[in-house]
Design a protein around this motif. Sequence first.
Motif, mmCIF file in Angstrom:
data_model
loop_
_atom_site.group_PDB
_atom_site.id
_atom_site.type_symbol
_atom_site.label_atom_id
_atom_site.label_comp_id
_atom_site.label_asym_id
_atom_site.label_seq_id
_atom_site.Cartn_x
_atom_site.Cartn_y
_atom_site.Cartn_z
ATOM 1 N N PHE A 114 -5.365 6.560 14.521
ATOM 2 C CA PHE A 114 -4.495 6.025 13.527
ATOM 3 C C PHE A 114 -3.804 4.756 14.045
ATOM 4 C CE2 PHE A 114 -0.263 7.568 11.510
ATOM 5 C CZ PHE A 114 -0.493 6.835 10.387
ATOM 6 N N ARG A 115 -3.158 4.883 15.177
ATOM 7 C CA ARG A 115 -2.391 3.781 15.740
ATOM 8 C C ARG A 115 -3.318 2.708 16.310
ATOM 9 N NH1 ARG A 115 0.787 0.285 15.414
ATOM 10 N NH2 ARG A 115 1.526 -0.363 17.449
ATOM 11 N N ASP A 118 -4.843 0.572 13.742
ATOM 12 C CA ASP A 118 -3.835 -0.392 13.265
ATOM 13 C C ASP A 118 -3.686 -1.553 14.244
ATOM 14 O OD1 ASP A 118 -3.290 0.963 10.998
ATOM 15 O OD2 ASP A 118 -1.338 1.745 11.628
ATOM 16 N N LEU A 131 2.477 -5.382 10.061
ATOM 17 C CA LEU A 131 1.929 -4.825 8.818
ATOM 18 C C LEU A 131 0.756 -5.629 8.267
ATOM 19 C CD1 LEU A 131 5.232 -3.721 7.067
ATOM 20 C CD2 LEU A 131 3.692 -2.402 8.508
ATOM 21 N N VAL A 166 -12.527 0.981 0.078
ATOM 22 C CA VAL A 166 -11.256 0.945 0.794
ATOM 23 C C VAL A 166 -11.179 -0.347 1.601
ATOM 24 C CG1 VAL A 166 -9.759 2.125 2.431
ATOM 25 C CG2 VAL A 166 -11.316 3.459 1.003
ATOM 26 N N LEU A 167 -10.147 -1.129 1.344
ATOM 27 C CA LEU A 167 -9.998 -2.414 2.014
ATOM 28 C C LEU A 167 -9.499 -2.222 3.447
ATOM 29 C CD1 LEU A 167 -10.374 -5.283 0.760
ATOM 30 C CD2 LEU A 167 -7.892 -5.393 0.597
ATOM 31 N N THR A 169 -7.526 -2.875 6.773
ATOM 32 C CA THR A 169 -6.179 -3.431 6.989
ATOM 33 C C THR A 169 -6.229 -4.833 7.593
ATOM 34 O OG1 THR A 169 -5.548 -1.178 7.515
ATOM 35 C CG2 THR A 169 -3.899 -2.839 7.914
ATOM 36 N N GLN A 172 -5.305 -7.445 5.147
ATOM 37 C CA GLN A 172 -3.980 -7.470 4.520
ATOM 38 C C GLN A 172 -3.257 -8.755 4.933
ATOM 39 O OE1 GLN A 172 -2.384 -5.581 2.323
ATOM 40 N NE2 GLN A 172 -0.522 -6.801 2.538
ATOM 41 N N PRO A 177 -2.888 -8.240 -0.302
ATOM 42 C CA PRO A 177 -4.215 -8.059 0.284
ATOM 43 C C PRO A 177 -5.038 -9.315 -0.016
ATOM 44 C CG PRO A 177 -3.664 -6.247 -1.231
ATOM 45 C CD PRO A 177 -2.641 -7.309 -1.427
ATOM 46 N N MET A 180 -11.167 -8.272 -1.590
ATOM 47 C CA MET A 180 -11.576 -7.523 -2.756
ATOM 48 C C MET A 180 -12.585 -6.469 -2.291
ATOM 49 S SD MET A 180 -13.088 -9.325 -6.106
ATOM 50 C CE MET A 180 -13.835 -8.385 -7.422
ATOM 51 N N ALA A 181 -12.445 -5.256 -2.817
ATOM 52 C CA ALA A 181 -13.381 -4.200 -2.446
ATOM 53 C C ALA A 181 -14.475 -4.096 -3.506
ATOM 54 C CB ALA A 181 -12.654 -2.866 -2.324
ATOM 55 N N ASN B 408 -7.933 -0.914 -5.913
ATOM 56 C CA ASN B 408 -8.509 -2.226 -5.642
ATOM 57 C C ASN B 408 -9.534 -2.481 -6.738
ATOM 58 O OD1 ASN B 408 -11.067 -1.045 -4.871
ATOM 59 N ND2 ASN B 408 -10.084 -0.514 -2.926
ATOM 60 N N SER B 409 -10.203 -3.601 -6.652
ATOM 61 C CA SER B 409 -11.072 -3.958 -7.772
ATOM 62 C C SER B 409 -12.147 -2.890 -8.025
ATOM 63 C CB SER B 409 -11.699 -5.327 -7.547
ATOM 64 O OG SER B 409 -12.028 -5.489 -6.199
#
Lengths: 507, 530
Positions: A114-115, A118, A131, A166-167, A169, A172, A177, A180-181, B408-409
């Motif tokens: 997780f970390r 990131d 972020l 799912v975009l 991170t 971001q 964001p 585009m996904a 999202n899109s």
Amino acid sequence: MAAGGIAPYFMGGLPLSAFGQLNETALGDDKVLVVIQMAGGNDGLNTLIPVDQYSRYQSARKNIAIPENKLLSIPQSDKIGIHPSLEKITQLFEEGKGTIIQDVGYPDPDFSHFRSTDIWNTASDSDKHVLSGWAGRYLSIENPDYPNGYPNTNHPDPLSIQIGSVLNTSLQGPVYPMGMAIADPNFFYELIAETPVATTSTYAEKELAFLKQVANQTNQYSGVIRDAGQRITNQSGYPDESLANQLKIVAKLIAGGLRTKFYFVQIGGFDTHDNQVQNGDVTKGEHAELLQKLSEAVFAFTRDLEKQGISERVLTMTYSEFGRRIRSNASLGTDHGAAAPMFLFGSHVNSKVFGENPILPDNPQTEDNVPMQYDFRSVYASVLERWFCLDTGSVSDVMLKPFQSLPLIQGGPCGFITANEPQPEILFKAYPNPFEDFLTIEFESKGGYNYVQVFNSRGQQIGSPVSADYPKGLQNAVLKTSRWPKGMYFLRWQNALEQKVIRIIKI
Amino acid sequence: MKAIKSFSAEKYSGPWTNLEKKHFLNRVLFGCTQDDLQSLENKTFEQCIEELIQPSPAPFPPLNHYQNQEPDTTGVAYGQTWINAPYGNGVINARRVASLRSWWVQQLLFQKRTVHEKLILFWHNHFATQMEIYEVAKFAFDYQNLLRTYAVGNFRDFVKAITLDPAMLEYLNGQRNTKEAPDENYARELQELFMLGKGENSNYTEHDVREAARVLTGHNYSRLDGKYSFDASRHDTGDKQFSDFFHNQTITGKAREEGAGETDELIEMILQQPEVSKFIVRKLYRFFIYYEISDAVELQFIEPLAKLFREQNYELLPLLKAFFSSQHFHDPAFHGAVIASPLDFIVKTFRHLKPEVPEETDVFLYYSVCNVFMYFAGITQQIIGDPPSVSGWPAYHQAPLYHQLWINSDTYQKRNQGILALLFNEVKSEGYKVKVDVIHLASKTTDPGEPNKLINELSGILLPIAVDEAVKQKFKKDILLSGQSNDYYWTQLWDNFQNKPDDENLKNMVEQRLRILILYLTGLPEYQLI
């Protein structure tokens, strides 16, 4: 190097001039970075096996060590044995289209998926929470007003695309964001977004504004994406498997004329705590299958880019949130670790192995890790500088501070020529070794900034005794080490394009 | 930003009309339907809270719906439950997994009117496991049953039970964690994700992870029947010494069966940290109220409730009662402030539109059709039973976007395509067409022939917040009146149809307009909110 081919004069019946801006393209502006996320933490030591220390490797990983006679080789190094499932990738190295960067990580590694994910995506220090993502920050420097006024004539296409739902991170931006996904470029649905948001004075209105913005952009971009996708009907063969299918869409969209700079794709399952290898045949198992998927997908993608005549424009990079421990566990697997290699692919890569093999201890303990030789942010920074031609100051802004620039790109858009002459032996040593109360380090500065980091055996940075500009010539520093706990340490020195890691032992 | 009026954890005392009830129900149920609202008519605030926080009765277990496709050779007949049957083989197990997925989504689609089902999702996201990794259908059933049992029980017992749950032992390598080869996976997540979190006051160390892993050695289970056991020969009997965060506590190593008890000591030691109660209340906050936790929220809401949680010996029911009764929870600033998760979205759509599904007695068809809704949740990124990782779905925890990560899109389009398919009867499985009776939905409004009232009532129940009058007028004109400006056109069409309900032509005209109206109302961004 295979000829890139000439771009087809007509694409799907449309004259090339339909994409009017091609001739006005600024330096680096038609370059594309494709990022392959290997989610779960790829085991670097079983991907690239240090054959120069094979017996130590074998004894650290008795139950999962790949037999020496099964390993593949590449012309770039005789010290690396390649996992047998990466056969197609070795072919790319033979053609001069692959680069290995050894032991990439960051100081004070975090062992949480997780970390650490990131950290890699946001390019933050391991003790800082950022972020926004690194690619998102870059895109926001170039497009400060985004999404207001987008798409427009200069930017008719999405700035970045995530294949899937799912975009990442990394995409971001500081506020929005930047990507585009897209799961399927052939199918779009018109979303309702007609009423502009008058105010955002309530929490609900804040979300409505966001939803309408996504809807508007989806509606506006869907046409160009569908058109780009439909222009390309002559793709070469890909395996029918998720990563390959994702890369196939990427090739289609690039060849179809999108001027999108980043594409993110993903292959998951690298968290091989158990059954990393098959009981009875260590060359099979979960890790072998994943590497094979990676290898075959990247190979098919490369061939397709060549067929479409766009291979000169595309650089592909892999990453994973961490490597794994030096010692294997009892479940035919490996636990969360630290540094691991990254790959680059493309016709403009500086096709060599950056860095030395990780140094394996004789009798590794459960918690021993591969220390970092390269900071991953140094790789990102070098790609921004040498592939997207971003100036050094902006690179530091995007990466949040300066990082060492590596000659990862050969030729290419920004004019970096990196002749691969034989490198003289880098002078960096520490003595006495083993040491007690004092340690002298010696390094040959080429001038400018010199940096020495000390890591413990778990990869935690415990100090940086040298961090200053030094004139050209032999330099030294004496460290008082009487208070260091006994044990193994790593010293990493960097100056200009050089770096070296050595192992030292306090007794 | 519209100011939050109250951060207080004290009991709410404001108005209790349908507006406030709708907000409450949207958050504790999967959407708030007309029937849901009616069920609370004339009930006081206290009655509503009391009724909604109760556990719902245990559901009938999942069934063999697959017998005619893949015979179950373990003795489970068609229409009987497989949860106590032997494993069989991989093919049978895969069918049972499909059965369980369909069954789990059935519990949502036909949920009882209590927070229980949503809490199970909350705990599933908290104590996350992935079915696709541990694979065994029986483990998955037992795991969700454990969540169901403890969802409103005692948190201490919950953590102890989940630590020894076979699905969890398999998923986080608990059973591979031995004294010779400690595996830190569960020890890390127990602290990072399940009990303490990674907030600034959670200062456990890497050393604590390793020591906790040693405590947790020896847990085991049988892959045949999913029964837990303790293997003392694999337990590390040495003392475990924790960092100053845990006040340098030592857990004394114990041999034989007593070694298992060290796990209780470990959980007890972690529970001594007040951070645990705060971490859990924060997590409830992000799931049920809003993602942003300001200093005021922390001080005035999280801390008092965390204190209550500790004082109540980690009982969840009193905490939930205070949480859902609080002034802060019912603050109007939060109306429609949250983006519906994919499961919120598909389940509320199902509960609003009430599509006709096969009879429950036609087990094969019933399970197959319900699985379509599972599939729909999956392509919009939320497969129940399979969160993307041990940290659950990122939209519930990942800054800065949080719930915006759902949209999202790609996913936004798929949500709307799903409703389109449902409204136009394009959702099919095994030859069965799922039908939505839009005429019935309109008939339940007070005056369906009056287009303004019809749109007002439908949007009032479908959307969590009021929608612009101009938008409603546009929909009325473009859809119900076919571009005309006189309301009478719709009234006349509706009345004619009421007089001649068998006239196919009239029926089609009414139906088509209602379908498109609902499609547009649910296509509004407001419909994405709860």
